[in-house]
Design a protein around this motif. Structure first.
Motif, PDB file in Angstrom:
ATOM      1  N   LEU A   1       0.723  -1.281   0.050  1.00 23.54           N
ATOM      2  CA  LEU A   1       0.100   0.074   0.009  1.00 23.54           C
ATOM      3  C   LEU A   1       0.756   1.431  -0.100  1.00 23.54           C
ATOM      4  N   LEU A   2       1.673   1.320   0.861  1.00 20.21           N
ATOM      5  CA  LEU A   2       2.742   2.365   0.650  1.00 20.21           C
ATOM      6  C   LEU A   2       3.455   2.576  -0.822  1.00 20.21           C
ATOM      7  N   GLY A   3       3.897   1.616  -1.413  1.00 16.78           N
ATOM      8  CA  GLY A   3       4.351   1.620  -2.720  1.00 16.78           C
ATOM      9  C   GLY A   3       3.094   2.118  -3.616  1.00 16.78           C
ATOM     10  N   TYR A   4       2.022   1.538  -3.419  1.00 17.46           N
ATOM     11  CA  TYR A   4       0.853   1.811  -4.381  1.00 17.46           C
ATOM     12  C   TYR A   4       0.718   3.463  -4.156  1.00 17.46           C
ATOM     13  N   LEU A   5       0.750   3.984  -3.075  1.00 18.12           N
ATOM     14  CA  LEU A   5       0.528   5.273  -2.652  1.00 18.12           C
ATOM     15  C   LEU A   5       1.422   6.243  -3.283  1.00 18.12           C
ATOM     16  N   ILE A   6       2.787   6.025  -3.368  1.00 18.50           N
ATOM     17  CA  ILE A   6       3.970   6.549  -4.013  1.00 18.50           C
ATOM     18  C   ILE A   6       3.547   6.707  -5.502  1.00 18.50           C
ATOM     19  N   VAL A   7       3.425   5.512  -5.982  1.00 22.81           N
ATOM     20  CA  VAL A   7       3.124   5.389  -7.658  1.00 22.81           C
ATOM     21  C   VAL A   7       1.891   6.201  -7.906  1.00 22.81           C
ATOM     22  N   HIS A   8       0.858   6.139  -7.042  1.00 21.84           N
ATOM     23  CA  HIS A   8      -0.448   6.685  -7.366  1.00 21.84           C
ATOM     24  C   HIS A   8      -0.477   8.082  -7.425  1.00 21.84           C
ATOM     25  N   VAL A   9       0.547   8.817  -6.581  1.00 20.84           N
ATOM     26  CA  VAL A   9       0.801  10.129  -6.701  1.00 20.84           C
ATOM     27  C   VAL A   9       1.657  10.554  -7.866  1.00 20.84           C
ATOM     28  N   ILE A  10       2.476   9.888  -8.439  1.00 21.20           N
ATOM     29  CA  ILE A  10       3.363  10.179  -9.518  1.00 21.20           C
ATOM     30  C   ILE A  10       2.509  10.037 -10.641  1.00 21.20           C
ATOM     31  N   PHE A  11       1.728   8.882 -10.750  1.00 19.85           N
ATOM     32  CA  PHE A  11       0.756   8.720 -11.977  1.00 19.85           C
ATOM     33  C   PHE A  11      -0.254   9.586 -11.993  1.00 19.85           C
ATOM     34  N   VAL A  12      -0.964  10.094 -10.796  1.00 17.53           N
ATOM     35  CA  VAL A  12      -1.895  11.099 -11.014  1.00 17.53           C
ATOM     36  C   VAL A  12      -1.329  12.488 -11.550  1.00 17.53           C
ATOM     37  N   ASN A  13      -0.192  12.755 -11.173  1.00 15.73           N
ATOM     38  CA  ASN A  13       0.384  14.080 -11.435  1.00 15.73           C
ATOM     39  C   ASN A  13       0.879  14.076 -13.114  1.00 15.73           C
ATOM     40  N   ARG A  14       1.293  12.817 -13.614  1.00 11.45           N
ATOM     41  CA  ARG A  14       1.647  12.726 -14.906  1.00 11.45           C
ATOM     42  C   ARG A  14       0.244  13.040 -15.535  1.00 11.45           C
ATOM     43  N   LEU A  15      -0.707  12.158 -14.921  1.00 11.29           N
ATOM     44  CA  LEU A  15      -1.982  12.022 -15.881  1.00 11.29           C
ATOM     45  C   LEU A  15      -2.561  13.444 -15.929  1.00 11.29           C
ATOM     46  N   ALA A  16      -2.517  14.065 -14.880  1.00 16.93           N
ATOM     47  CA  ALA A  16      -2.986  15.726 -14.949  1.00 16.93           C
ATOM     48  C   ALA A  16      -2.404  16.595 -15.706  1.00 16.93           C
ATOM     49  N   HIS A  17      -1.019  16.333 -16.040  1.00 19.60           N
ATOM     50  CA  HIS A  17      -0.224  17.211 -17.026  1.00 19.60           C
ATOM     51  C   HIS A  17      -0.394  16.746 -18.401  1.00 19.60           C
ATOM     52  N   GLY A  18      -1.247  15.834 -18.693  1.00 21.64           N
ATOM     53  CA  GLY A  18      -1.442  15.161 -20.106  1.00 21.64           C
ATOM     54  C   GLY A  18      -0.346  14.176 -20.558  1.00 21.64           C
ATOM     55  N   GLU A  19       0.430  13.740 -19.532  1.00 15.36           N
ATOM     56  CA  GLU A  19       1.684  13.028 -20.143  1.00 15.36           C
ATOM     57  C   GLU A  19       1.058  11.538 -20.396  1.00 15.36           C
ATOM     58  N   LEU A  20       0.136  11.062 -19.573  1.00 14.64           N
ATOM     59  CA  LEU A  20      -0.202   9.683 -19.740  1.00 14.64           C
ATOM     60  C   LEU A  20      -1.631   9.633 -20.093  1.00 14.64           C
ATOM     61  N   THR A  21      -2.223   8.436 -20.433  1.00 11.98           N
ATOM     62  CA  THR A  21      -3.536   8.323 -20.439  1.00 11.98           C
ATOM     63  C   THR A  21      -3.790   6.725 -19.474  1.00 11.98           C
ATOM     64  N   GLU A  22      -5.102   6.802 -19.045  1.00  9.09           N
ATOM     65  CA  GLU A  22      -5.330   5.610 -17.984  1.00  9.09           C
ATOM     66  C   GLU A  22      -5.383   4.372 -18.976  1.00  9.09           C
ATOM     67  N   PRO A  23      -4.608   3.373 -18.651  1.00  8.93           N
ATOM     68  CA  PRO A  23      -4.607   2.059 -19.226  1.00  8.93           C
ATOM     69  C   PRO A  23      -5.906   1.155 -18.770  1.00  8.93           C
ATOM     70  N   GLU A  24      -6.576   0.302 -19.555  1.00  4.68           N
ATOM     71  CA  GLU A  24      -7.653  -0.415 -19.286  1.00  4.68           C
ATOM     72  C   GLU A  24      -7.345  -1.408 -18.260  1.00  4.68           C
ATOM     73  N   ILE A  25      -6.064  -1.896 -18.194  1.00  5.24           N
ATOM     74  CA  ILE A  25      -5.606  -2.833 -17.066  1.00  5.24           C
ATOM     75  C   ILE A  25      -5.451  -2.263 -15.729  1.00  5.24           C
ATOM     76  N   PHE A  26      -5.632  -0.858 -15.620  1.00  9.94           N
ATOM     77  CA  PHE A  26      -5.308  -0.256 -14.506  1.00  9.94           C
ATOM     78  C   PHE A  26      -6.786  -0.528 -13.528  1.00  9.94           C
ATOM     79  N   LYS A  27      -7.727  -0.727 -13.986  1.00  6.42           N
ATOM     80  CA  LYS A  27      -8.992  -1.059 -13.415  1.00  6.42           C
ATOM     81  C   LYS A  27      -9.052  -2.395 -12.345  1.00  6.42           C
ATOM     82  N   TYR A  28      -8.431  -3.256 -13.221  1.00  5.35           N
ATOM     83  CA  TYR A  28      -8.208  -4.718 -12.558  1.00  5.35           C
ATOM     84  C   TYR A  28      -7.217  -4.487 -11.356  1.00  5.35           C
TER      85      TYR A  28
END
Length: 118
Positions: free
Chosen positions: A24-51
């Motif tokens: 959960l700690l690792g997920y929290l760190i990755v989540h913050v980085i992922f949402v930051n990059r998603l907010a700046h338009g660098e990434l799109t949310e992959p379908e596998i992310f839901k699973y």
């Protein structure tokens, strides 16, 4: 190595509590980085992310229920009064709570999976 030679349900649950906590700690760190990059338009949310989120949700449920179990043991609610005289790990209330934790964790996984597939 000695730790694994005396593996019982209590040690297994303690090990899983540590593994899920670090996960959960690792997920929290990755989540913050992922949402930051998603907010700046660098990434799109992959379908596998839901699973992946279904799996993380089940990990959260297990970690929370096991944490509550640890608190109940520390406060004396899941162990008998004279626990030094008998193995409290096999105490009926403790076993029932462990099985409830397992069942609710599995149910949360399948309910989350159903909601993603639907």
């Amino acid at each position: 190595m000695i730790w694994f030679s005396k593996l019982n349900i209590e040690r297994l649950l303690a090990l899983l509590q540590k593994i899920t906590g670090w996960t959960l700690l690792g997920y929290l760190i990755v989540h913050v980085i992922f949402v930051n990059r998603l907010a700046h338009g660098e990434l799109t949310e992959p379908e596998i992310f839901k699973y992946f989120l279904v799996l993380i949700g089940s990990i959260v449920v297990f970690h929370a229920m096991n944490g509550i179990r640890i608190i109940l043991i520390e406060t004396g609610h899941l162990i008998p009064k004279h626990h030094m005289e008998e193995p409290w790990i096999y105490y009926k209330t403790h076993r029932i709570y462990i099985w409830m934790t397992i069942i609710i964790t599995i149910l949360s996984f399948f309910i989350g999976l159903y909601m993603v597939i639907r």
